[in-house]
Design a protein around this motif. Sequence first.
Motif, PDB file in Angstrom:
ATOM      1  N   ALA A  99       0.762  -1.150   0.002  1.00  0.00           N
ATOM      2  CA  ALA A  99      -0.022  -0.004  -0.111  1.00  0.00           C
ATOM      3  C   ALA A  99       0.882   1.383  -0.293  1.00  0.00           C
ATOM      4  O   ALA A  99       0.551   2.189  -0.444  1.00  0.00           O
ATOM      5  N   GLU A 100       1.963   1.365   0.900  1.00  0.00           N
ATOM      6  CA  GLU A 100       2.922   2.571   0.887  1.00  0.00           C
ATOM      7  C   GLU A 100       3.650   2.583  -0.698  1.00  0.00           C
ATOM      8  O   GLU A 100       3.724   3.841  -0.928  1.00  0.00           O
ATOM      9  N   ALA A 101       3.713   1.495  -1.183  1.00  0.00           N
ATOM     10  CA  ALA A 101       4.478   1.826  -2.492  1.00  0.00           C
ATOM     11  C   ALA A 101       3.586   2.212  -3.496  1.00  0.00           C
ATOM     12  O   ALA A 101       4.019   2.862  -4.430  1.00  0.00           O
ATOM     13  N   TRP A 102       2.423   1.672  -3.740  1.00  0.00           N
ATOM     14  CA  TRP A 102       1.350   2.222  -4.542  1.00  0.00           C
ATOM     15  C   TRP A 102       0.840   3.472  -4.103  1.00  0.00           C
ATOM     16  O   TRP A 102       0.447   4.479  -5.323  1.00  0.00           O
ATOM     17  N   PHE A 103       0.553   3.841  -2.879  1.00  0.00           N
ATOM     18  CA  PHE A 103      -0.047   5.304  -2.655  1.00  0.00           C
ATOM     19  C   PHE A 103       0.862   6.387  -2.007  1.00  0.00           C
ATOM     20  O   PHE A 103       0.230   7.322  -1.916  1.00  0.00           O
ATOM     21  N   GLY A 104       1.905   5.837  -1.681  1.00  0.00           N
ATOM     22  CA  GLY A 104       2.758   6.790  -0.906  1.00  0.00           C
ATOM     23  C   GLY A 104       2.598   6.617   0.477  1.00  0.00           C
ATOM     24  O   GLY A 104       3.542   6.989   1.441  1.00  0.00           O
ATOM     25  N   THR A 105       1.635   6.120   1.190  1.00  0.00           N
ATOM     26  CA  THR A 105       1.482   5.936   2.509  1.00  0.00           C
ATOM     27  C   THR A 105       0.002   4.829   2.657  1.00  0.00           C
ATOM     28  O   THR A 105      -0.879   5.071   1.775  1.00  0.00           O
ATOM     29  N   PRO A 136      -0.478  11.805  -9.390  1.00  0.00           N
ATOM     30  CA  PRO A 136      -0.295  10.532  -9.847  1.00  0.00           C
ATOM     31  C   PRO A 136      -1.476   9.796 -10.491  1.00  0.00           C
ATOM     32  O   PRO A 136      -1.085   9.104 -11.430  1.00  0.00           O
ATOM     33  N   PHE A 137      -2.459   9.966  -9.945  1.00  0.00           N
ATOM     34  CA  PHE A 137      -3.977   9.107 -10.538  1.00  0.00           C
ATOM     35  C   PHE A 137      -4.510  10.015 -11.078  1.00  0.00           C
ATOM     36  O   PHE A 137      -5.718   9.944 -11.473  1.00  0.00           O
ATOM     37  N   GLY A 138      -4.246  11.327 -11.498  1.00  0.00           N
ATOM     38  CA  GLY A 138      -5.036  12.285 -12.481  1.00  0.00           C
ATOM     39  C   GLY A 138      -5.962  13.134 -11.848  1.00  0.00           C
ATOM     40  O   GLY A 138      -6.801  13.554 -12.447  1.00  0.00           O
ATOM     41  N   VAL A 139      -6.224  13.140 -10.520  1.00  0.00           N
ATOM     42  CA  VAL A 139      -7.138  13.672  -9.828  1.00  0.00           C
ATOM     43  C   VAL A 139      -6.816  14.378  -8.405  1.00  0.00           C
ATOM     44  O   VAL A 139      -5.727  14.230  -7.959  1.00  0.00           O
ATOM     45  N   ASN A 140      -7.366  15.544  -7.942  1.00  0.00           N
ATOM     46  CA  ASN A 140      -7.273  16.209  -6.777  1.00  0.00           C
ATOM     47  C   ASN A 140      -8.433  16.207  -6.178  1.00  0.00           C
ATOM     48  O   ASN A 140      -9.523  15.813  -6.489  1.00  0.00           O
ATOM     49  N   ASN A 141      -8.511  16.835  -4.890  1.00  0.00           N
ATOM     50  CA  ASN A 141      -9.817  17.079  -4.230  1.00  0.00           C
ATOM     51  C   ASN A 141      -9.675  18.328  -3.482  1.00  0.00           C
ATOM     52  O   ASN A 141      -8.874  18.961  -3.063  1.00  0.00           O
ATOM     53  N   ASP A 146      -3.706  17.476  -2.921  1.00  0.00           N
ATOM     54  CA  ASP A 146      -2.677  16.771  -3.264  1.00  0.00           C
ATOM     55  C   ASP A 146      -3.177  15.167  -2.707  1.00  0.00           C
ATOM     56  O   ASP A 146      -2.046  14.651  -2.193  1.00  0.00           O
ATOM     57  N   VAL A 147      -4.193  14.949  -2.886  1.00  0.00           N
ATOM     58  CA  VAL A 147      -4.710  13.600  -2.139  1.00  0.00           C
ATOM     59  C   VAL A 147      -4.097  12.482  -2.719  1.00  0.00           C
ATOM     60  O   VAL A 147      -3.839  12.780  -4.097  1.00  0.00           O
ATOM     61  N   GLY A 148      -3.640  11.318  -2.415  1.00  0.00           N
ATOM     62  CA  GLY A 148      -2.966  10.455  -3.120  1.00  0.00           C
ATOM     63  C   GLY A 148      -4.030   9.135  -3.229  1.00  0.00           C
ATOM     64  O   GLY A 148      -3.516   7.914  -3.746  1.00  0.00           O
ATOM     65  N   MET A 149      -5.313   9.408  -3.155  1.00  0.00           N
ATOM     66  CA  MET A 149      -6.369   8.429  -3.507  1.00  0.00           C
ATOM     67  C   MET A 149      -6.836   8.581  -4.854  1.00  0.00           C
ATOM     68  O   MET A 149      -7.223   9.985  -5.287  1.00  0.00           O
ATOM     69  N   PRO A 150      -7.044   7.546  -5.596  1.00  0.00           N
ATOM     70  CA  PRO A 150      -7.889   7.893  -6.939  1.00  0.00           C
ATOM     71  C   PRO A 150      -9.380   7.841  -6.758  1.00  0.00           C
ATOM     72  O   PRO A 150      -9.807   7.830  -5.639  1.00  0.00           O
ATOM     73  N   HIS A 151      -9.988   8.472  -7.634  1.00  0.00           N
ATOM     74  CA  HIS A 151     -11.357   8.783  -7.564  1.00  0.00           C
ATOM     75  C   HIS A 151     -12.105   7.401  -7.933  1.00  0.00           C
ATOM     76  O   HIS A 151     -12.363   7.132  -9.123  1.00  0.00           O
TER      77      HIS A 151
END
Length: 245
Positions: A99-105, A136-141, A146-151
């Motif tokens: 999870a940390e490798a994929w999302f940064g945390t 990285p996932f093409g979206v913000n919130n 600078d959210v690290g989660m995809p939509h």
Amino acid sequence: MKKLIVALLLAVAPVLGLAAGGGVHLDDADIDVSDQASLQRGAKYFVNYCLSCHSAKFQRYNRLARDLGLTDEEVKANLMFTTDRIGDTMNIAMNPINAEAWFGTPPPDLSLIARARGVDYIYTYLRGFYVDESRPFGVNNVVFPDVGMPHVMWELQGMQKAVFEEVDGQKVIKELVPVEGAAGKGSMTPEEFDGAMRDLTAFLSYVAEPVQLERKRLGTWVLLFLGVFFVLAYLMKKEYWKDVH
């Protein structure tokens, strides 16, 4: 008396500071945790769109079944994808290292997110993703820059873009509008998606405090008791002190 006033001001200072702070406008979630149908729909969205990454490790499936008016069999058939034991907690299989490798945390556990952030924050966050090619996932919130989660629910909502305006020399988001073309259209209408996110928010509020309805019910009786006790205590005090001059 002056010391008491100073102590009270110091106690509420952090709250006043938060209230006075700026930030993004949060929409009113307007949830109803007594609505079992809403909680059932919210549970469905949670296990289908959130539980693959976010756990709710303080919530057990059998407690969820009892509180949401479901049978154990209904929960097993529709809400249990990571375990087959009804007494297990709502955990995930994702390895924290991956999870940390994929999302940064590692994605946070959501058991207490409603108490930590508030339901208005969650409701606004879930509806506040917009296209940002720099991420990285093409979206913000809008409420979590600078959210690290995809939509993850873009197929339901469709994609949005931010319309900016300048305020005091700074670019701020004025509104979110659907992007042009098919990507801007989700499988739900905006009203349906808002309702779905309201249900999901209500479920997260329930998970954060499953006994909140009972707490509020008992709180009413406690306040009534304290009111009656205050009157009796005051009358007793007057009786004891009536001959003291």
